[in-house]
Design a protein around this motif. Structure first.
Motif, PDB file in Angstrom:
ATOM      1  N   GLY A  42      43.768  44.246  29.485  1.00  0.00           N
ATOM      2  CA  GLY A  42      44.129  44.237  30.897  1.00  0.00           C
ATOM      3  C   GLY A  42      43.222  43.463  31.822  1.00  0.00           C
ATOM      4  N   VAL A  43      42.240  42.722  31.272  1.00  0.00           N
ATOM      5  CA  VAL A  43      41.347  41.929  32.128  1.00  0.00           C
ATOM      6  C   VAL A  43      41.188  40.523  31.564  1.00  0.00           C
ATOM      7  CG1 VAL A  43      40.026  43.937  32.923  1.00  0.00           C
ATOM      8  CG2 VAL A  43      39.209  42.624  30.971  1.00  0.00           C
ATOM      9  N   ASN A  44      40.705  39.626  32.420  1.00  0.00           N
ATOM     10  CA  ASN A  44      40.346  38.291  31.986  1.00  0.00           C
ATOM     11  C   ASN A  44      39.067  37.888  32.694  1.00  0.00           C
ATOM     12  OD1 ASN A  44      41.114  36.478  34.450  1.00  0.00           O
ATOM     13  ND2 ASN A  44      42.899  37.811  34.121  1.00  0.00           N
ATOM     14  N   VAL A  45      38.438  36.838  32.210  1.00  0.00           N
ATOM     15  CA  VAL A  45      37.189  36.356  32.797  1.00  0.00           C
ATOM     16  C   VAL A  45      37.519  35.162  33.685  1.00  0.00           C
ATOM     17  CG1 VAL A  45      34.898  35.421  32.335  1.00  0.00           C
ATOM     18  CG2 VAL A  45      35.875  37.152  30.811  1.00  0.00           C
ATOM     19  N   ALA A  46      37.101  35.258  34.934  1.00  0.00           N
ATOM     20  CA  ALA A  46      37.311  34.176  35.896  1.00  0.00           C
ATOM     21  C   ALA A  46      35.943  33.621  36.287  1.00  0.00           C
ATOM     22  CB  ALA A  46      38.048  34.701  37.120  1.00  0.00           C
ATOM     23  N   ARG A  47      35.953  32.460  36.930  1.00  0.00           N
ATOM     24  CA  ARG A  47      34.708  31.838  37.356  1.00  0.00           C
ATOM     25  C   ARG A  47      34.764  31.604  38.864  1.00  0.00           C
ATOM     26  NH1 ARG A  47      30.779  29.419  34.462  1.00  0.00           N
ATOM     27  NH2 ARG A  47      32.042  29.428  32.584  1.00  0.00           N
ATOM     28  N   ALA A  48      33.759  32.129  39.568  1.00  0.00           N
ATOM     29  CA  ALA A  48      33.674  31.944  41.018  1.00  0.00           C
ATOM     30  C   ALA A  48      33.260  30.501  41.321  1.00  0.00           C
ATOM     31  CB  ALA A  48      32.653  32.923  41.600  1.00  0.00           C
ATOM     32  N   ARG A  49      33.424  30.092  42.563  1.00  0.00           N
ATOM     33  CA  ARG A  49      33.008  28.751  42.960  1.00  0.00           C
ATOM     34  C   ARG A  49      31.531  28.515  42.683  1.00  0.00           C
ATOM     35  NH1 ARG A  49      36.194  29.323  48.220  1.00  0.00           N
ATOM     36  NH2 ARG A  49      38.272  28.713  47.550  1.00  0.00           N
ATOM     37  N   SER A  50      30.743  29.585  42.756  1.00  0.00           N
ATOM     38  CA  SER A  50      29.304  29.482  42.494  1.00  0.00           C
ATOM     39  C   SER A  50      29.008  29.249  41.010  1.00  0.00           C
ATOM     40  CB  SER A  50      28.601  30.757  42.949  1.00  0.00           C
ATOM     41  OG  SER A  50      29.024  31.851  42.135  1.00  0.00           O
ATOM     42  N   GLY A  51      30.035  29.392  40.163  1.00  0.00           N
ATOM     43  CA  GLY A  51      29.849  29.241  38.729  1.00  0.00           C
ATOM     44  C   GLY A  51      29.647  30.556  38.008  1.00  0.00           C
ATOM     45  N   ARG A  52      29.453  31.632  38.766  1.00  0.00           N
ATOM     46  CA  ARG A  52      29.248  32.954  38.178  1.00  0.00           C
ATOM     47  C   ARG A  52      30.556  33.459  37.582  1.00  0.00           C
ATOM     48  NH1 ARG A  52      29.973  38.184  39.930  1.00  0.00           N
ATOM     49  NH2 ARG A  52      30.774  37.455  41.915  1.00  0.00           N
ATOM     50  N   GLU A  53      30.484  34.016  36.390  1.00  0.00           N
ATOM     51  CA  GLU A  53      31.670  34.592  35.756  1.00  0.00           C
ATOM     52  C   GLU A  53      31.829  36.037  36.201  1.00  0.00           C
ATOM     53  OE1 GLU A  53      32.142  32.229  31.599  1.00  0.00           O
ATOM     54  OE2 GLU A  53      30.696  33.864  31.639  1.00  0.00           O
ATOM     55  N   TYR A  54      33.075  36.470  36.293  1.00  0.00           N
ATOM     56  CA  TYR A  54      33.344  37.854  36.669  1.00  0.00           C
ATOM     57  C   TYR A  54      34.627  38.311  35.998  1.00  0.00           C
ATOM     58  CZ  TYR A  54      36.673  35.947  40.089  1.00  0.00           C
ATOM     59  OH  TYR A  54      37.721  35.287  40.689  1.00  0.00           O
ATOM     60  N   LEU A  55      34.799  39.632  35.940  1.00  0.00           N
ATOM     61  CA  LEU A  55      36.021  40.206  35.371  1.00  0.00           C
ATOM     62  C   LEU A  55      37.086  40.336  36.441  1.00  0.00           C
ATOM     63  CD1 LEU A  55      34.837  43.109  33.050  1.00  0.00           C
ATOM     64  CD2 LEU A  55      35.674  40.861  32.405  1.00  0.00           C
ATOM     65  N   ARG A  56      38.311  40.073  36.045  1.00  0.00           N
ATOM     66  CA  ARG A  56      39.439  40.208  36.959  1.00  0.00           C
ATOM     67  C   ARG A  56      40.569  40.905  36.209  1.00  0.00           C
ATOM     68  NH1 ARG A  56      41.581  34.671  39.245  1.00  0.00           N
ATOM     69  NH2 ARG A  56      42.308  34.528  37.112  1.00  0.00           N
ATOM     70  N   SER A  57      41.236  41.821  36.893  1.00  0.00           N
ATOM     71  CA  SER A  57      42.392  42.489  36.288  1.00  0.00           C
ATOM     72  C   SER A  57      43.511  41.475  36.096  1.00  0.00           C
ATOM     73  CB  SER A  57      42.904  43.608  37.202  1.00  0.00           C
ATOM     74  OG  SER A  57      41.917  44.563  37.422  1.00  0.00           O
ATOM     75  N   ASN A  58      44.232  41.622  34.991  1.00  0.00           N
ATOM     76  CA  ASN A  58      45.406  40.786  34.806  1.00  0.00           C
ATOM     77  C   ASN A  58      46.442  41.151  35.863  1.00  0.00           C
ATOM     78  OD1 ASN A  58      44.245  39.582  32.581  1.00  0.00           O
ATOM     79  ND2 ASN A  58      45.280  40.898  31.118  1.00  0.00           N
ATOM     80  N   PRO A  59      47.112  40.158  36.451  1.00  0.00           N
ATOM     81  CA  PRO A  59      48.086  40.473  37.498  1.00  0.00           C
ATOM     82  C   PRO A  59      49.269  41.274  36.946  1.00  0.00           C
ATOM     83  CG  PRO A  59      48.022  38.106  37.032  1.00  0.00           C
ATOM     84  CD  PRO A  59      46.987  38.758  36.172  1.00  0.00           C
ATOM     85  N   ASP A  60      49.676  42.273  37.723  1.00  0.00           N
ATOM     86  CA  ASP A  60      50.876  43.030  37.402  1.00  0.00           C
ATOM     87  C   ASP A  60      51.454  43.586  38.699  1.00  0.00           C
ATOM     88  OD1 ASP A  60      49.284  45.210  38.006  1.00  0.00           O
ATOM     89  OD2 ASP A  60      49.093  45.900  35.947  1.00  0.00           O
ATOM     90  N   GLU A  61      52.363  44.504  38.590  1.00  0.00           N
ATOM     91  CA  GLU A  61      53.091  44.996  39.761  1.00  0.00           C
ATOM     92  C   GLU A  61      52.367  46.085  40.540  1.00  0.00           C
ATOM     93  OE1 GLU A  61      56.008  43.568  40.740  1.00  0.00           O
ATOM     94  OE2 GLU A  61      55.579  42.181  39.105  1.00  0.00           O
TER      95      GLU A  61
END
Length: 73
Positions: A42-61
């Motif tokens: 239920g999550v994925n790893v995204a990258r902020a503009r600063s380059g820092r990685e963070y966890l994000r919930s997978n989009p759903d309803e």
């Protein structure tokens, strides 16, 4: 075996610092590595503009399962 984030711990700025999965506590950095290996559901790893990685919930309803809306410990 995929794990699911059940609860989160936040710092004073509201950033998630630790997560609880299957009753075990993991730092956010450990959780990011586990998510990159496909071990957290239920999550994925995204990258902020600063380059820092963070966890994000997978989009759903629903918003209830977004990481920011999970119970805190």
């Amino acid at each position: 075996m995929e794990m699911r984030i059940e609860k989160v711990r936040k710092n004073n700025e509201g950033d998630i610092t630790d997560v609880m999965m299957n009753g075990n506590i993991y730092s956010i950095d450990q959780a990011i590595m586990l998510a990159q290996d496909g071990l957290i559901e239920g999550v994925n790893v995204a990258r902020a503009r600063s380059g820092r990685e963070y966890l994000r919930s997978n989009p759903d309803e629903t918003a209830e399962n977004n990481l920011d809306n999970l119970p805190q410990f």
